[in-house]
Design an enzyme around this catalytic site. Sequence first.
Site, short mmCIF file in Angstrom:
data_model
loop_
_atom_site.label_atom_id
_atom_site.label_comp_id
_atom_site.label_asym_id
_atom_site.label_seq_id
_atom_site.Cartn_x
_atom_site.Cartn_y
_atom_site.Cartn_z
N LEU A 1 -1.07 -0.20 4.95
CA LEU A 1 -0.84 -1.42 4.18
C LEU A 1 -1.27 -1.17 2.75
CD1 LEU A 1 -2.37 -4.07 6.65
CD2 LEU A 1 0.07 -3.71 6.21
N HIS A 2 -0.42 -1.55 1.80
CA HIS A 2 -0.81 -1.37 0.40
C HIS A 2 -0.19 -2.38 -0.55
CE1 HIS A 2 3.10 0.65 0.20
NE2 HIS A 2 3.06 0.46 -1.10
#
Length: 367
Positions: free
Chosen positions: A208-209
């Site tokens: 996740l970013h």
Amino acid sequence: MIIDIIAGARPNFIKIAPLVDALKSHIANGLNISYRLIHTGQHYDEKMSSQFFKELGIPEPTINFGIGSGSQASQTAAIMLSYENLLLVQKSNLCIVVGDVNSTMACSIVAKKNNIKVAHVEAGIRSRDMTMPEEINRIITDSITDYFFTTSQSACDNLRAEGVASDKIFFVGNTMIDTLVKFKDHLKRPPIWNELNLQKKEYILLTLHRPSNVDVSENLKLVLEKICENSKNTPIIFPVHPRTLKVLETFEINYNNLHFTEPMGYLEFNFLTKHAMVVITDSGGITEETTVMGVPCITFRETTERPETVSIGTNELVGTNPEIFNSILNIVFDGKWKRGNIPDKWDGKTAERILSVLKKIIIDKSI
């Protein structure tokens, strides 16, 4: 005859590696051009920058601007100033940009204002989500691009709908897959494999970013909780992006099966991807790799700029409601995930197709 190849971030490095290989091969066989490999320094973390150059066999950049982090505006401005200064010393004849990061947009603008033709590798992909900085970068870059190299027919359709002439659009495939094909037999186990005694198809890989998923601590905490609660105690490996790490430090989350790691190199990360039970991600590029590897992929986003990974591949776009993990992970655990296929021209030969077009542009001047 000088070509500039622009790279700024991890996805760029993966995409330019086969292009640089193809150029070196053609130059060795008498192609009368030279190239400058320009690293803007947009990604400056060792794990997300220089390590990729080493692993993928990319030669040392001709120049590294060393831009580093900053706001969208300050980073873009710094890249533009650095590239303009380089062109004032020696202009190139063609600027090749890849992907959709700030470096892509910044250098295409500077090149165009210096009357240098722009070629965009991975042109035409669209999410239709204007809250994504990458979508703005794509649209601006393609609005001034001269030669469009696309990964899919849907990207070609997008460009034609935006008024791009068909004779400037070249459906060549996906250079990211060129890299994957080249290194598929050279992937290596990361240390965490032995540390946790991981087994093939018995763990979940999580990345996740995107700001919408990680910048608000309450949102990120809820997402992680819902994934863990519905994981049936399956190990979850989460290589943490630097921006995500800052948010994780603001709260506590305690699940015995959730394991954080530092960012990994290409060979280690794709080893984990290949052998995962499922990948949960908000990345676009990872959905392409999982599609080719035949690995189930859950994209935690409302939109995707790579619809072929859903319509053809192993990816499912599930939205951003964390409650979805109850039902969607059950499909994985029940062994009922869809079987995907590999999109057309994702065959490891894209860079050669690009070189064939570039020779017509630069040498034959027939395009």
